[in-house]
Scaffold this active site. Structure first.
Site, mmCIF file in Angstrom:
data_model
loop_
_atom_site.group_PDB
_atom_site.id
_atom_site.type_symbol
_atom_site.label_atom_id
_atom_site.label_comp_id
_atom_site.label_asym_id
_atom_site.label_seq_id
_atom_site.Cartn_x
_atom_site.Cartn_y
_atom_site.Cartn_z
ATOM 1 N N ARG A 155 58.737 32.425 20.840
ATOM 2 C CA ARG A 155 58.477 32.201 19.411
ATOM 3 C C ARG A 155 59.731 31.739 18.668
ATOM 4 N NH1 ARG A 155 54.291 35.838 16.439
ATOM 5 N NH2 ARG A 155 52.880 34.424 17.547
ATOM 6 N N GLU B 70 60.866 37.541 15.612
ATOM 7 C CA GLU B 70 61.798 37.051 16.640
ATOM 8 C C GLU B 70 62.672 35.914 16.102
ATOM 9 O OE1 GLU B 70 58.607 37.712 17.167
ATOM 10 O OE2 GLU B 70 58.624 39.268 18.695
ATOM 11 N N LYS C 276 46.565 55.653 13.543
ATOM 12 C CA LYS C 276 46.701 55.165 14.918
ATOM 13 C C LYS C 276 46.440 56.343 15.867
ATOM 14 C CE LYS C 276 49.642 51.999 17.506
ATOM 15 N NZ LYS C 276 50.790 51.084 17.413
HETATM 16 C C1 LIG Z 1 55.277 38.005 18.751
HETATM 17 C C2 LIG Z 1 55.088 39.413 19.251
HETATM 18 N N1 LIG Z 1 56.143 40.258 19.237
HETATM 19 C C3 LIG Z 1 56.005 41.522 19.699
HETATM 20 C C4 LIG Z 1 54.797 41.962 20.195
HETATM 21 C C5 LIG Z 1 54.658 43.352 20.784
HETATM 22 N N2 LIG Z 1 53.696 44.147 20.012
HETATM 23 C C6 LIG Z 1 52.469 44.325 20.422
HETATM 24 S S1 LIG Z 1 51.579 45.260 19.377
HETATM 25 C C7 LIG Z 1 52.929 45.468 18.370
HETATM 26 C C8 LIG Z 1 52.828 46.295 17.150
HETATM 27 C C9 LIG Z 1 51.743 45.768 16.275
HETATM 28 O O1 LIG Z 1 51.652 46.607 15.141
HETATM 29 P P1 LIG Z 1 50.345 46.489 14.262
HETATM 30 O O2 LIG Z 1 50.021 45.071 14.023
HETATM 31 O O3 LIG Z 1 50.555 47.349 13.094
HETATM 32 O O4 LIG Z 1 49.175 47.045 15.208
HETATM 33 P P2 LIG Z 1 48.931 48.570 15.647
HETATM 34 O O5 LIG Z 1 49.521 48.686 17.042
HETATM 35 O O6 LIG Z 1 49.559 49.448 14.644
HETATM 36 O O7 LIG Z 1 47.429 48.698 15.670
HETATM 37 C C10 LIG Z 1 54.004 44.784 18.855
HETATM 38 C C11 LIG Z 1 55.343 44.761 18.222
HETATM 39 C C12 LIG Z 1 53.732 41.033 20.190
HETATM 40 N N3 LIG Z 1 52.506 41.351 20.698
HETATM 41 N N4 LIG Z 1 53.895 39.788 19.718
#
Ligand SMILES: Cc1ncc(C[n+]2csc(CCOP(=O)(O)OP(=O)(O)O)c2C)c(N)n1
Ligand SMILES: CC(=O)[C@@H](O)[C@H](O)COP(=O)(O)O
Ligand SMILES: [Mg+2]
Length: 639
Positions: free
Chosen positions: A398, A370, A283
């Site tokens: 959700r 969630e 990342k």
């Molecule tokens: C239902 C939901 N909960 C929380 C989030 C907030 N959120 C956005 S990106 C993220 C982390 C995602 O991690 P990953 O899929 O590993 O992607 P990366 O940022 O590592 O590329 C979160 C928790 C979201 N977008 N949707």
């Protein structure tokens, strides 16, 4: 070819590795330039530059479908699908959206913003394809964080049961969510990535023998085969989890090695049924500050590229609502060990990272889950704990059934703090905290409230935790009103009691939560026109303070409600219903978010567009009640 000349992703076909690596440099340069200038998601997209180029070199995007999970990492996708020249408008009003959007580009095959939806959507496309006898590839690109979301596992469970449905799932495993990932799945994924044998067998085998003259820098085929078979035998097969669920598992492969990914994706496309390619990425790759601080550089406001530092704000800002919440909850947890804080992978965003640091034993991060967070809290409450669940308004959508089925019906003492409630700005329609007033109004046994400022937030927190039933408190994104705060000894509120802030005979304004300050400003503007408005801080949506509001409405005869939420089924609707139920035919002007999507823009731009600034609200009030004012308040409007 330069990135700026790319108008169709199929132009990537046939480019050499060197050309693709040059393209990767240009993507990173543009990505960094734009995010440093106008803010946005930085680390996620930097980590998938090579993945995007390699994947798209193996796809025909005139026909094939790609579904990006969340979409916050898809800036490289946007840059290679014809949006290079407009990319500088990213997340700005009328500009390029920060997430995929079907209406923005034919290459945005599915919109997102909320996590864990990509595999379901891609599987749906694949099943439709097969029913129509068509032939195109369907690919889901999902992060290791999003994979912890229940929907993703539901989709894997279903897809793995369809051995003849071709589907490619690319797992972008950077070992990060927004914070470091939590959960058994993440540990399992890591076991493969980090185990000694794979570390030895990965790059080091080549390095160990490259200097031997007779090898001419190449690893002999036999050793490559040996390496591969050792790799597959010497470490627990993380793929076993996916292979037992019906997927062909490949990986982990290096997510920054374009040729290796091209070869692997081409092989995956030849497989029958569902395939999961596990890609290990970094990342923030390519920007040292983002690689070093992957949490901090998940998303950034404008910053200095040279130093990685945000630009200092012109004047000191009050603490954010989230920070006041986090600090207050730490104090409450120190005094009451029954109280625990729960986040669904949003520790830094909700302010619960403060609790994690101060009292880790009273802190839980369940990952992007969630629904699980809500029902786990319900279970905790059954056993005497006082859980405080901090989830963004939009993400709590959700877990709606869990709110009703597991908390409301059972009247369990769980406190919900809905952060980012109201207009959030650049994240656009998928992230606006627009619906929580409406969606909470009908949930049984819930006490629902919204503070006018951070001091009242502190009082609402202690009120909720002391209350023997479920409570929900909504707070906006960004900094608070800057009011003085107490460190402890917060006086609980009387449930269901609002407050009359100022009295007046010409108009009654009933404001909810963050709209109380704008309501007072609007009343001030009306006073300049000779009109005196009474202003009520409602404090409670449920139960509504009818004892305060109804007599004022009856006396004054004209009501305006103000809420930073959807008008359909919102706070104003609750006031109208209450007046109706008490046979009070008083005209009500409801000010809030009409039945529209609120596109990405700054919060102020959105409020301006919705007519929710104090001056606009004063105008709208005068327009609606002007004739009556002229008839009954002769001094009014004369000024
Ligand atoms: C239902 C939901 N909960 C929380 C989030 C907030 N959120 C956005 S990106 C993220 C982390 C995602 O991690 P990953 O899929 O590993 O992607 P990366 O940022 O590592 O590329 C979160 C928790 C979201 N977008 N949707
Ligand atoms: C992609 C995603 O859903 C999160 O990164 C979200 O954008 C965070 O929002 P805040 O910036 O309001 O914390
Ligand atoms: Mg990740």
């Amino acid at each position: 070819m330069h990135l700026s000349e790319l108008s169709h992703p199929n132009q990537l076909h046939g480019l050499s590795t060197a050309e693709l690596e040059a393209m990767a440099r240009q993507i990173r340069e543009k990505h960094l330039e734009v995010v440093a200038t106008s803010g946005g998601h930085l680390g996620p997209g930097l980590g998938v530059v090579e993945l995007t180029l390699a994947l798209y070199q193996t796809l025909d995007l005139e026909h094939d479908r790609v579904v990006w999970d969340v979409g916050h990492q898809a800036y490289p996708h946007k840059l290679v699908t014809g949006r290079y020249k407009d990319f500088h408008t990213l997340r700005q009003q009328g500009g390029v959206a920060g997430y995929l959007k079907r209406s923005e580009s034919r290459f945005d095959h599915f919109g997102a913003g909320h996590a864990s939806t990509s595999i379901s959507a891609a599987l749906g496309m694949a099943l439709a394809r097969d029913r129509r006898g068509e032939d195109f590839k369907c690919v889901a690109v999902i992060g290791d964080g999003a994979l912890t979301g229940g929907m993703a596992l539901e989709a894997i469970n279903h897809a793995g049961h369809l051995p003849r449905t071709k589907l490619l799932v690319v797992l972008n495993d950077n070992d990060m969510s927004i914070s470091p990932p939590v959960g058994a799945l993440s540990t399992h994924l890591n076991r493969m990535r980090l185990s000694k044998p794979v570390q030895f067998l990965s790059g080091s085998a080549e390095e160990a023998v490259k200097h031997l003259p007779f090898l001419h820098g190449e690893l002999p085929t036999e050793l490559k085969t040996l390496k591969e078979s050792m790799k597959r035998l010497a470490v627990p097969k993380v793929g076993a989890v996916f292979e037992e669920l019906g997927f062909t598992y490949v990986g982990p492969i290096d997510g920054h090695d374009i040729p290796e990914m091209v070869r692997t994706f081409q092989a995956a496309h030849r497989c029958e049924g569902p395939v999961l390619v596990h890609v290990a990425t970094t990342k923030g790759k390519g920007y040292p500050y983002a690689e070093a601080d992957q949490v901090g550089y998940h998303a950034q406001s404008a910053f200095d590229l040279a130093t990685g530092k945000a630009y200092p704000s012109s004047k000191p800002k009050p603490p954010s609502w989230s920070k006041v919440f986090g600090q207050t909850l730490v104090k409450i947890c120190e005094q009451d060990s029954r109280v625990v804080g729960i986040t669904a992978a949003m520790a830094t965003g909700t302010g619960l990272d403060l609790l994690e640091k101060a009292l880790p034993q009273q802190y839980f991060d369940v990952g992007i889950a969630e629904q699980h967070a809500v029902t786990m809290a319900a279970g905790m409450a059954c056993e005497g704990l006082r859980p405080v669940v901090a989830i963004y308004s939009t993400f709590l959508q959700r877990a709606y059934d869990q709110l009703i089925h597991d908390v409301g019906i059972q009247k369990l003492p769980v406190t919900f703090v809905l952060d980012r409630a109201g207009i959030v700005g650049a994240d656009g329609p998928t992230h606006q905290g627009q619906y929580d007033i409406s969606y909470l109004r009908a949930v049984p046994n819930f006490t629902v409230m919204a503070p006018k400022d951070e001091a009242e937030l502190q009082r609402m927190l202690v009120t909720s935790i002391a209350h023997d039933g479920p409570c929900a408190i909504r707070i906006p994104r960004g900094e608070g009103e800057g009011v003085p705060l107490m460190d402890e000894g917060w006086q609980p509120l009387e449930i269901g009691r609002g407050e009359l802030l100022t009295d007046g005979d010409d108009l009654l304004i009933v404001a909810y939560g963050a709209m109380v300050a704008p309501a007072m400003a609007t009343a001030g503007l009306l006073q300049e026109k000779g009109l005196r408005a009474a202003v009520v801080n409602a404090r409670f949506l449920r139960p509504l303070d009818e004892a305060l509001i109804l007599p004022l409405a009856r006396r004054i005869g004209r009501v305006v409600t103000m809420e930073e939420g959807a008008l359909p089924g919102g706070f104003g609707a609750a006031v109208v219903e209450s007046l109706n139920d008490h046979d009070l035919p008083v005209p009500v002007l409801r000010l809030g978010i009409p039945d529209v999507l609120v596109d990405h823009a700054s919060p102020d731009q959105s409020k301006e567009r919705l007519g929710l600034t104090p001056s606009q609200m004063a105008e709208r009030i005068l327009e609606r009640f002007g004739p009556v004012f002229r008839a009954t308040v002769p001094t009014a409007l004369a000024v």
